[in-house]
Every structure is written in structure tokens, then in C-alpha cells.
Design a protein around this motif. Structure first.
Motif, PDB file in Angstrom:
ATOM      1  N   ASP A   5       0.829  -1.205   0.000  1.00  0.00           N
ATOM      2  CA  ASP A   5       0.000   0.000   0.000  1.00  0.00           C
ATOM      3  C   ASP A   5       0.867   1.260   0.000  1.00  0.00           C
ATOM      4  O   ASP A   5       2.091   1.192   0.027  1.00  0.00           O
ATOM      5  N   GLN A   6       0.206   2.403  -0.012  1.00  0.00           N
ATOM      6  CA  GLN A   6       0.909   3.687  -0.062  1.00  0.00           C
ATOM      7  C   GLN A   6       1.884   3.845   1.107  1.00  0.00           C
ATOM      8  O   GLN A   6       2.991   4.312   0.931  1.00  0.00           O
ATOM      9  N   ASN A   7       1.423   3.451   2.288  1.00  0.00           N
ATOM     10  CA  ASN A   7       2.243   3.565   3.488  1.00  0.00           C
ATOM     11  C   ASN A   7       3.557   2.812   3.342  1.00  0.00           C
ATOM     12  O   ASN A   7       4.624   3.297   3.695  1.00  0.00           O
ATOM     13  N   ALA A  49       5.850   4.566   1.073  1.00  0.00           N
ATOM     14  CA  ALA A  49       6.458   5.725   1.731  1.00  0.00           C
ATOM     15  C   ALA A  49       7.573   5.271   2.662  1.00  0.00           C
ATOM     16  O   ALA A  49       8.635   5.897   2.725  1.00  0.00           O
TER      17      ALA A  49
END
Ligand SMILES: [Zn+2]
Length: 118
Positions: free
Chosen positions: A48-50, A53
């Protein structure tokens, strides 16, 4: 009289420690001769995006660590090379012997205390 053998051993030990740290974070690019951070392994294919990041942050942290370590390594590699020369342990500016206690702290030093780098 400088104990070049002792200094060389110390430099080589430091070089190995730095190389180990660098290998933990990246790899040497044979084309440029520079160290590059390696991205973290992806745990799962659907990240996912997390996660992305986090991986980016990790990569950035590694990159800045490498940037800090690389000049130190180059300095040591240079000192090992120069150790073989007659001019080792002499100040680049005044050509006098570099203080032994200074070489002890920084065997890659190229100047005496009076002409400290930076
Ligand atoms: Zn000097």
C-alpha cells in the motif's frame, strides 16, 4: 619515527568496518565507482501507499548515510595508498611531520595541527 605498520593495520581495520557498513546499505556501482543505496525488499506484492512511503524513507536514509560514509572511506583508501610513499605523515602545506597524536586520531590526516583541514 612513524610506525607505518601499525597505522596501516588501523586504516585497514577502519576500511573494513566502513565497507561492511556500506554493504549493509547499498552496493558499489562499478560504472561510476560510487556507492548507491539499495531499495528495501518488498514484503508483499500488493504494497500500500504507506509501505511505499516507508521504503522511500528507508532508501533516503540509506542514501544519506552512504553520502556520509563514502568520503571517509575514500579518505582511508587514499591514506593506505599514500602510506607507501615517503611523504606520508608530512603536512601538505608546511611539509613538516604531522604530530603523532593527530595521526593516531586520524591516520588519513594530510596536514599538521596548525594547518587543520576545514
Ligand atoms: Zn602544516
Amino acid at each position: 619515527m612513524l610506525d607505518k605498520k601499525k597505522i596501516k593495520e588501523k586504516l585497514e581495520k577502519e576500511r573494513d568496518i566502513l565497507l561492511e557498513e556500506l554493504r549493509d546499505m547499498g552496493k558499489l556501482n562499478p560504472q561510476t565507482g560510487e556507492w548507491q543505496a539499495t531499495p528495501q525488499e518488498q514484503d508483499s506484492p500488493e504494497s500500500d501507499q504507506n509501505d511505499l512511503a516507508d521504503r522511500f524513507e528507508d532508501f533516503e536514509a540509506k542514501s544519506s548515510m552512504i553520502k556520509a560514509l563514502e568520503p571517509r572511506l575514500n579518505n582511508i583508501l587514499r591514506a593506505i595508498k599514500e602510506l607507501a610513499r615517503e611523504s606520508f605523515g608530512k603536512c601538505e602545506i608546511c611539509k613538516k611531520d604531522i604530530e603523532e597524536d593527530r595521526l593516531d586520531v586520524n591516520p588519513a590526516a594530510r596536514t599538521c595541527k596548525k594547518h587543520l583541514e576545514r
